[in-house]
Structures are given as structure tokens and as C-alpha cells.
Design an enzyme around this catalytic site. Structure first.
Site, short mmCIF file in Angstrom:
data_model
loop_
_atom_site.label_atom_id
_atom_site.label_comp_id
_atom_site.label_asym_id
_atom_site.label_seq_id
_atom_site.Cartn_x
_atom_site.Cartn_y
_atom_site.Cartn_z
CG HIS A 47 -1.96 -1.01 1.37
ND1 HIS A 47 -2.86 -1.25 0.41
CD2 HIS A 47 -1.95 -2.14 1.91
CE1 HIS A 47 -3.45 -2.56 0.67
NE2 HIS A 47 -3.17 -2.83 1.76
CD GLU A 152 -4.08 -9.41 4.06
OE1 GLU A 152 -4.39 -8.23 4.56
OE2 GLU A 152 -3.75 -9.85 2.90
CG ASP A 178 -7.93 -6.47 3.35
OD1 ASP A 178 -8.52 -5.59 3.06
OD2 ASP A 178 -6.46 -6.23 3.43
#
Length: 265
Positions: A47, A152, A178
């Protein structure tokens, strides 16, 4: 490395504390974290927007501080896994690991023969540009590399036992946001569904003697999850820690100066 390696840490249930880097890949960052007491660093490429040139430089900063580095790569693709390892990452974190087949592919990509099929490149960053006997170097790299599989998804929870049981997986790392979304309850970290999923993953790790980790936003959450069996605890991230400290200071100055001005009237 003067302290324990990630693989050595993975052999112990004692708590290990780290910090998440998503923004500040500065030359001093390794020593800053080491002197703050960190046992490891989690360097994000999923990210953050960091590219591999930045990864290669940042790993040198962490090596200088003797701070073991986990690199979270952007995907489970071989090219991302092998390149981060070639640049010297001790640990690799993979997002969205949901099946034992994915886990086996990851291990195959991380390990050299005979434990995997990672492409061989020696005398480069990961082995400090040194020479040496080939088989010994391959064995040393296999022993050095640690694999952190992120759980996740709902499917990942269902397959946690098989993933934890995969030879070469060192740690299951819960991606809490997530996971909560996959379970249909975004951000509901105290819901029964979410907590049951956490216990399922924890049981899988206990059964197979694997480590368990997650990012914790604050001390209270870290202590809570230590009680659930988590031992790799990554305390917050560079952006949020810096911002919170700066905000506290600015807010304090603003309030104090306003009070002083009021008192001087």
C-alpha cells in the site's frame, strides 16, 4: 546481525515487537527504530507505493542498524517474492494467502533447491556480495529466509490449519481490516464472527508450532492479542505514530498559548 534473526525469533513464543513503515524510508530510519527498542521492522510495498529501488536502499539502512526486515511484497507473484529476497529481505510477507496450494507456491518461490525452486543469483545483495561454495550458500539462504503468510479472507481462516501445516511457513499474520471485510463485518473487531476467526487461526498455529502476528494500533490491543497467543506484534506505523505525536504537541501548544494569552489580559 547482532540480535536474533527472524528465523530464530520464529522458533520462540516470546513476544517480538516491531513497527510498520509505509512512508519514511530515510537513511536514519533503521537506527531510529532500533534505538526505540524494535526487534524487527515490517516494510510495506503493498500500500505504500515504495518501489524495489527503495526496498534495496531501505534494507541497507535496516542492516546497518542490525534490525531484521520483513518486506510485505505487493502480491504473491514469483517476481515480487524473489526480487525482495535477492535485495536482502530476511522475511517475506504475502497478502491474501487463502489456500494450502498458495502457501506451497510461496515456499517454492522463497526457497532454493532442494526445498524450493527459487532462481539462483549469488554474490549479490542478499549474501552481502560474497563468494563461497554454492551448495553451502543455498542452504544458508534457505535457513535465513522466513515466510509470513497473511490470513485476510474467510477462505484463509477455513484453511488456516492446512496453511500453518505447510512446511516452510513460519508465521500466520492476521490482516485484521481485510479479514473483517471478508467476514462481512468491516471494522467490527469485537464481533463474535471476527473473534471466532481469530481463535481458529490461533489454534492452527498452536497445533503446528507456528508463530502468530498482526499489526496493533495501540498498546491495549497489543496486550489483548498477546493474551490470544500472538507473539509477533507490530506496533502502529510511521505515519500514524508521527502524526499522533505531532498532533498532541500542537494541540497542547495551542491550548497552552490560548490560556496564557487569556491570563495576560
Amino acid at each position: 546481525m547482532s540480535g536474533p534473526s527472524l528465523r530464530e525469533m520464529s522458533g520462540s513464543t516470546e513476544p517480538k515487537f516491531g513497527h510498520f513503515i509505509v512512508e519514511f524510508a530515510t537513511p536514519g530510519i533503521g537506527h531510529i527504530l532500533k534505538n526505540a527498542g524494535c526487534d524487527f521492522v515490517l516494510f510495506d510495498c503493498e500500500h505504500s507505493g515504495f518501489g524495489f529501488e527503495t526496498v534495496k536502499a531501505a534494507i541497507r539502512y535496516f542492516e546497518a542498524a542490525r534490525l531484521p526486515t520483513i518486506v510485505r511484497v505487493p502480491s504473491r507473484e514469483y517476481q515480487h517474492i524473489a526480487r525482495a529476497l535477492d535485495m536482502g529481505a530476511e522475511g517475506i510477507m504475502l497478502p491474501m494467502v487463502s489456500t494450502p496450494e498458495e502457501a506451497r507456491f510461496i515456499v517454492d518461490s522463497v526457497k532454493y533447491v532442494p526445498k524450493g525452486n527459487r532462481g539462483v543469483a549469488l554474490g549479490i545483495a542478499h549474501d552481502a556480495y560474497k563468494g563461497g561454495e554454492v551448495l553451502a550458500k543455498l542452504a544458508a539462504q534457505n535457513e535465513r529466509s522466513a515466510v509470513f503468510a497473511q490470513i485476510e479472507t474467510k477462505e484463509g481462516v477455513a484453511n488456516a490449519d492446512a496453511i500453518a501445516g505447510t512446511d516452510g511457513i513460519d508465521c500466520l499474520w492476521v490482516g485484521h481490516f481485510d479479514l473483517s471485510c471478508s467476514l462481512g463485518e468491516p471494522g467490527q473487531f469485537q464481533s463474535k464472527t471476527f473473534l471466532d476467526a481469530i481463535e481458529t487461526v490461533a489454534q492452527a498455529c498452536r497445533k503446528h508450532g507456528k508463530r502468530l502476528g498482526r499489526l496493533v494500533p495501540d498498546v491495549a490491543t497489543g496486550v489483548e492479542y498477546r493474551g490470544k497467543g500472538f507473539d509477533f506484534l507490530c506496533y502502529s506505523g510511521d505515519v500514524w505514530t508521527y502524526q499522533a505525536a505531532l498532533k498532541a504537541g500542537i494541540d497542547g501548544l495551542r491550548a497552552g498559548c490560548a490560556e496564557a494569552t487569556k491570563g495576560g489580559k
